[in-house]
Motif scaffolding. Structure first.
Motif, mmCIF file in Angstrom:
data_model
loop_
_atom_site.group_PDB
_atom_site.id
_atom_site.type_symbol
_atom_site.label_atom_id
_atom_site.label_comp_id
_atom_site.label_asym_id
_atom_site.label_seq_id
_atom_site.Cartn_x
_atom_site.Cartn_y
_atom_site.Cartn_z
ATOM 1 N N GLU A 273 0.862 -1.182 0.000
ATOM 2 C CA GLU A 273 0.000 0.000 0.000
ATOM 3 C C GLU A 273 0.895 1.227 0.000
ATOM 4 O OE1 GLU A 273 -2.311 -0.268 3.503
ATOM 5 O OE2 GLU A 273 -3.688 -1.802 2.731
ATOM 6 N N ILE A 274 0.696 2.096 -0.981
ATOM 7 C CA ILE A 274 1.522 3.302 -1.087
ATOM 8 C C ILE A 274 0.618 4.510 -0.881
ATOM 9 C CG2 ILE A 274 3.193 4.551 -2.488
ATOM 10 C CD1 ILE A 274 3.597 2.027 -4.131
ATOM 11 N N GLU A 275 0.666 5.073 0.328
ATOM 12 C CA GLU A 275 -0.138 6.255 0.622
ATOM 13 C C GLU A 275 0.593 7.489 0.108
ATOM 14 O OE1 GLU A 275 -2.159 6.667 4.218
ATOM 15 O OE2 GLU A 275 -2.079 4.534 4.747
ATOM 16 N N LEU A 276 -0.105 8.253 -0.701
ATOM 17 C CA LEU A 276 0.501 9.394 -1.384
ATOM 18 C C LEU A 276 -0.372 10.627 -1.239
ATOM 19 C CD1 LEU A 276 1.159 7.256 -4.521
ATOM 20 C CD2 LEU A 276 3.024 8.254 -3.218
ATOM 21 N N CYS A 277 0.260 11.774 -1.236
ATOM 22 C CA CYS A 277 -0.491 13.027 -1.286
ATOM 23 C C CYS A 277 -0.913 13.293 -2.718
ATOM 24 C CB CYS A 277 0.377 14.184 -0.782
ATOM 25 S SG CYS A 277 0.795 14.085 0.964
ATOM 26 N N GLU A 357 10.701 7.731 -2.539
ATOM 27 C CA GLU A 357 10.244 8.878 -1.756
ATOM 28 C C GLU A 357 8.735 8.891 -1.561
ATOM 29 O OE1 GLU A 357 11.740 12.615 -3.025
ATOM 30 O OE2 GLU A 357 13.805 11.914 -3.268
ATOM 31 N N ARG A 358 8.066 7.977 -2.248
ATOM 32 C CA ARG A 358 6.608 7.854 -2.133
ATOM 33 C C ARG A 358 5.919 9.189 -2.404
ATOM 34 N NH1 ARG A 358 4.327 3.070 1.461
ATOM 35 N NH2 ARG A 358 5.859 1.486 0.859
ATOM 36 N N ARG A 359 6.116 9.669 -3.598
ATOM 37 C CA ARG A 359 5.437 10.898 -4.019
ATOM 38 C C ARG A 359 5.330 10.922 -5.532
ATOM 39 N NH1 ARG A 359 8.754 15.530 -5.349
ATOM 40 N NH2 ARG A 359 10.982 14.982 -5.433
ATOM 41 N N TRP A 360 4.360 11.706 -6.004
ATOM 42 C CA TRP A 360 4.160 11.888 -7.435
ATOM 43 C C TRP A 360 5.005 13.069 -7.903
ATOM 44 C CZ3 TRP A 360 2.082 8.025 -9.852
ATOM 45 C CH2 TRP A 360 1.080 7.254 -9.266
#
Length: 450
Positions: A273-277, A357-360
């Motif tokens: 699970e990759i929680e992203l803003c 870095e778990r970001r777009w």
């Protein structure tokens, strides 16, 4: 005395032992249906045919999709000219195609997308999905009934109202509902784990289903569908199956789940699970006064090893100057009826996922790649292989299911190509004058190499 035939032809069993190079040459000249048929001759033939199908399927995955027009109008000369001017348009008269299956209800079915070159249909009762390859006749793959997955007892069409009554199992909660948009009450999106031509025994089908947009799954051998209850980021916006047996599921909040498909043999298991803003640039649009002007669609696409998020912005009402306007602005002084300003896609934002870095991260250019989005399995291709297509662009078809049936003048019309370089949108196909409605809506489909 008549001489006896050569020993190599004296027994029919020797046909199954033909040299591989000879068989490969023969198989190359056969249709897919014939190759599938001769697989049963021997284990040797089976192995060679699977190798051939696999190699052709891999080549197919690198081909630029066709725009599939279902039931094109026969008497529209402007339509025919537009089709001639635009390359790689495949026209299918599905009513005539349905006759090949000798199924009277087939022509009333709903196409809900495509994946790996196969069309995914719902039957006229919205109960049983099935697969059809538009390039291969007489091949139909039936899938289990959806009603148990959806908790539906039955669906009735109310002729006088032009609506459907959906009856659910739980009568105590009075969950029965009426809808004119049966499709989005049942299946939002559907993709295949692999190309059925490689074998149906390991074929898995993943769906986003119901109005709450949950995940469901079935294997070709299953008698029923299963809900993937471990999913966390419901409601889901898109799903894609990668070549390495991974399922990526995109939540409405731009978060991502990774599932292991296990060659389609078992129920998918969630691995990450990759929680992203949500990307700030895209989020600001619907947090400002413009939030009433647009609706957005989210897509996942694999491109050259990267996982991309594509955000599509559709103007709810777009005037002749390609400006999104408020509905109140459609009525001018002295008008007795509001102007007809259909919804229209105006721009896209593209991001790639940084897994570490778990970001777009915003993507300003796709290089030589082109993306193909809509109700079908989202794909990317390298446009340098075909000069007809524009690199650094997003090709799209209409998937605004909420509004596609609201007016007889439009719906299914919102398709075109968006350039990331100059932020412009060009139409793929337009009908000039009168109704812009295209029903059923076109979709992308991978071309057949047979």
């Amino acid at each position: 005395m008549r001489p006896s035939p050569p020993s190599s032809l004296s027994s029919s069993s020797n046909w199954s032992e033909l040299h591989s190079s000879i068989l490969e040459s023969i198989f190359q000249r056969l249709s897919l249906q014939d190759v599938l048929t001769v697989q049963s001759v021997s284990s040797h033939w089976f192995s060679l045919s699977k190798t051939l199908i696999s190699s052709k399927s891999h080549a197919q995955s690198n081909q630029i999709p066709w725009l599939l027009m279902l039931n094109p109008p026969d008497d529209d000369q402007e339509h025919k000219q537009e089709i001639q001017d635009y390359k790689r348009v495949r026209q299918i008269d599905y009513k005539r195609h349905a006759a090949e299956f000798q199924d009277q209800d087939h022509s009333r079915c709903t196409c809900i997308g495509s994946s790996h070159g196969w069309l995914i249909f719902l039957d006229h009762k919205a109960s049983h999905p099935f697969l059809v390859n538009p390039f291969i006749q007489q091949v139909k793959i039936q899938l289990p009934c959806l009603y148990s997955l959806l908790g539906i007892l039955k669906i009735e069409k109310i002729i006088d109202l032009g609506e459907y009554l959906i009856k659910y199992y739980n009568q105590a909660k009075n969950l029965d509902s009426y809808t004119t948009h049966l499709r989005q009450s049942v299946l939002y999106k559907s993709v295949l784990s692999s190309n059925p031509c490689l074998g149906v025994n390991n074929l898995g089908v993943v769906v986003i289903y119901g109005r709450t947009r949950k995940l469901g799954y079935c294997n070709y051998r299953d008698s029923s569908w299963r809900g993937l209850e471990e999913g966390k980021f419901c409601p889901y916006s898109d799903i894609i199956c990668s070549n390495n047996n991974k399922l990526y599921a995109l939540g409405e909040n731009a978060c991502v789940e990774t599932w292991d498909l296990l060659d389609g043999k078992c129920v998918p298991t969630k691995k990450m699970e990759i929680e992203l803003c949500f990307p700030l640039k895209s989020a600001k649009i619907l947090l400002s006064d413009s939030r009433y002007l647009y609706v957005r669609r989210l897509y996942l696409v694999e491109n050259l090893g990267d996982l991309l998020l594509v955000v599509r912005y559709i103007g709810e009402f777009v005037n002749g100057d390609n400006k999104a306007v408020h509905e109140d602005d459609l009525m001018n002084d002295g008008d007795t009826h509001p102007s007809v300003c259909p919804y229209k896609t105006l721009f896209f934002h593209v991001y790639k996922l940084d897994f570490d870095e778990r970001r777009w991260i915003e993507v300003e250019s796709l290089g030589d790649s082109a993306l193909f989005l809509g109700g079908s399995h989202s794909v990317s291709v390298c446009s340098s292989v075909d000069s007809v297509y524009k690199k650094n662009s997003v090709y799209f078809t209409d998937d605004y299911w909420d509004r596609m049936e609201e007016d007889y003048l439009y719906g299914g019309h919102d398709m075109g190509v968006f350039s990331l370089e100059d932020q412009s949108v060009e139409p793929i196909y337009q009908r000039h004058g009168g109704s812009m409605k295209i029903q059923p809506p076109p979709c992308w489909v991978a071309p057949s190499l047979w």
